[in-house]
Design a protein around this motif. Structure first.
Motif, short mmCIF file in Angstrom:
data_model
loop_
_atom_site.label_atom_id
_atom_site.label_comp_id
_atom_site.label_asym_id
_atom_site.label_seq_id
_atom_site.Cartn_x
_atom_site.Cartn_y
_atom_site.Cartn_z
N LEU A 115 -7.31 -4.92 7.91
CA LEU A 115 -5.90 -4.58 8.16
C LEU A 115 -5.43 -3.37 7.37
O LEU A 115 -4.35 -2.85 7.64
CB LEU A 115 -5.02 -5.79 7.80
CG LEU A 115 -5.25 -7.05 8.62
CD1 LEU A 115 -4.45 -8.21 8.02
CD2 LEU A 115 -4.86 -6.82 10.06
N GLY A 116 -6.16 -2.96 6.36
CA GLY A 116 -5.68 -1.92 5.47
C GLY A 116 -4.81 -2.56 4.39
O GLY A 116 -4.37 -3.70 4.52
N ILE A 117 -4.57 -1.84 3.32
CA ILE A 117 -3.89 -2.43 2.17
C ILE A 117 -2.44 -2.81 2.48
O ILE A 117 -1.99 -3.90 2.11
CB ILE A 117 -3.99 -1.52 0.93
CG1 ILE A 117 -3.62 -2.33 -0.31
CG2 ILE A 117 -3.18 -0.27 1.08
CD1 ILE A 117 -4.05 -1.69 -1.60
N ALA A 118 -1.71 -1.95 3.18
CA ALA A 118 -0.29 -2.25 3.44
C ALA A 118 -0.13 -3.45 4.37
O ALA A 118 0.58 -4.40 4.05
CB ALA A 118 0.42 -1.03 4.02
N ASP A 119 -0.80 -3.42 5.51
CA ASP A 119 -0.68 -4.54 6.44
C ASP A 119 -1.30 -5.80 5.87
O ASP A 119 -0.77 -6.90 6.04
CB ASP A 119 -1.34 -4.21 7.78
CG ASP A 119 -0.48 -3.30 8.65
OD1 ASP A 119 0.69 -3.08 8.30
OD2 ASP A 119 -0.99 -2.82 9.68
N GLY A 120 -2.43 -5.66 5.19
CA GLY A 120 -3.08 -6.83 4.60
C GLY A 120 -2.20 -7.52 3.58
O GLY A 120 -2.03 -8.75 3.61
N LEU A 121 -1.61 -6.74 2.67
CA LEU A 121 -0.74 -7.34 1.65
C LEU A 121 0.55 -7.87 2.27
O LEU A 121 1.05 -8.92 1.87
CB LEU A 121 -0.43 -6.34 0.54
CG LEU A 121 -1.59 -6.05 -0.41
CD1 LEU A 121 -1.20 -4.96 -1.41
CD2 LEU A 121 -2.04 -7.30 -1.14
N ALA A 122 1.10 -7.16 3.25
CA ALA A 122 2.32 -7.63 3.91
C ALA A 122 2.07 -8.96 4.61
O ALA A 122 2.85 -9.91 4.45
CB ALA A 122 2.85 -6.58 4.89
#
Length: 170
Positions: free
Chosen positions: A35-42
């Motif tokens: 997901l990538g860092i932004a989407d994964g963390l969100a």
């Protein structure tokens, strides 16, 4: 439309840009479905907030009230410090503490250092509920990572700790 700096990235980055935490051109591609860092963390935040919401609701609390109990487990801060930590204004903080006090979960006491300030602490019932809520939330959050290997869970824990330590308010 707001610019990208003020809006969390929950979709693909602009062409020609690269999200921090994604490989540079020529580097190995992320795992399929990354997901990538932004989407994964969100999305991880949404999962965790969902768990906290369930635990809070089962005890007749809001997520903010559950967070209040969590903050007070090991400290007796003043109202201003609590408001900063929880991201609330003075009147919202007062209302939150008033409701918790009426339920017998917290108490206020004058600050020994500043006669104008009050310190907030948990009552015996508040401590019991904080312990129970933390145990339930911890169990459910650990279950979110149950499908990971031991090494993956250890890395996730280490990375989450590093992120929090880099931005700790209290």
């Amino acid at each position: 439309m707001p610019d990208d700096a003020s809006t969390p990235a929950l979709s693909a980055p602009e062409p020609g840009t690269r999200e921090p935490g994604t490989p540079a051109p020529g580097s190995p591609e992320p795992a399929s479905g990354d997901l990538g860092i932004a989407d994964g963390l969100a999305q991880l935040s949404f999962l965790v907030q969902g768990v906290l919401g369930e635990v809070a609701a089962e005890h007749g609390l809001s997520v903010v009230q559950l967070r209040l109990l969590g903050v007070l487990r090991d400290r007796k801060p003043g109202m201003q410090e609590l408001a900063r930590h929880l991201g609330l204004d003075k009147s919202s903080m007062t209302g939150l503490v008033d409701r918790a006090e009426r339920r017998g979960l917290v108490r206020r006491a004058p600050s020994p250092r500043d006669g104008r300030a009050v310190l907030v602490s948990l009552t015996e019932d508040g401590h019991a509920l904080a312990r129970e809520g933390a145990a339930e939330a911890g169990h459910r959050i650990r279950a979110l990572a149950a499908h990971l290997t031991g090494d993956q869970r250890a890395r996730l824990s280490s990375l989450a700790t590093a992120l929090v330590a880099g931005h700790s308010a209290l």
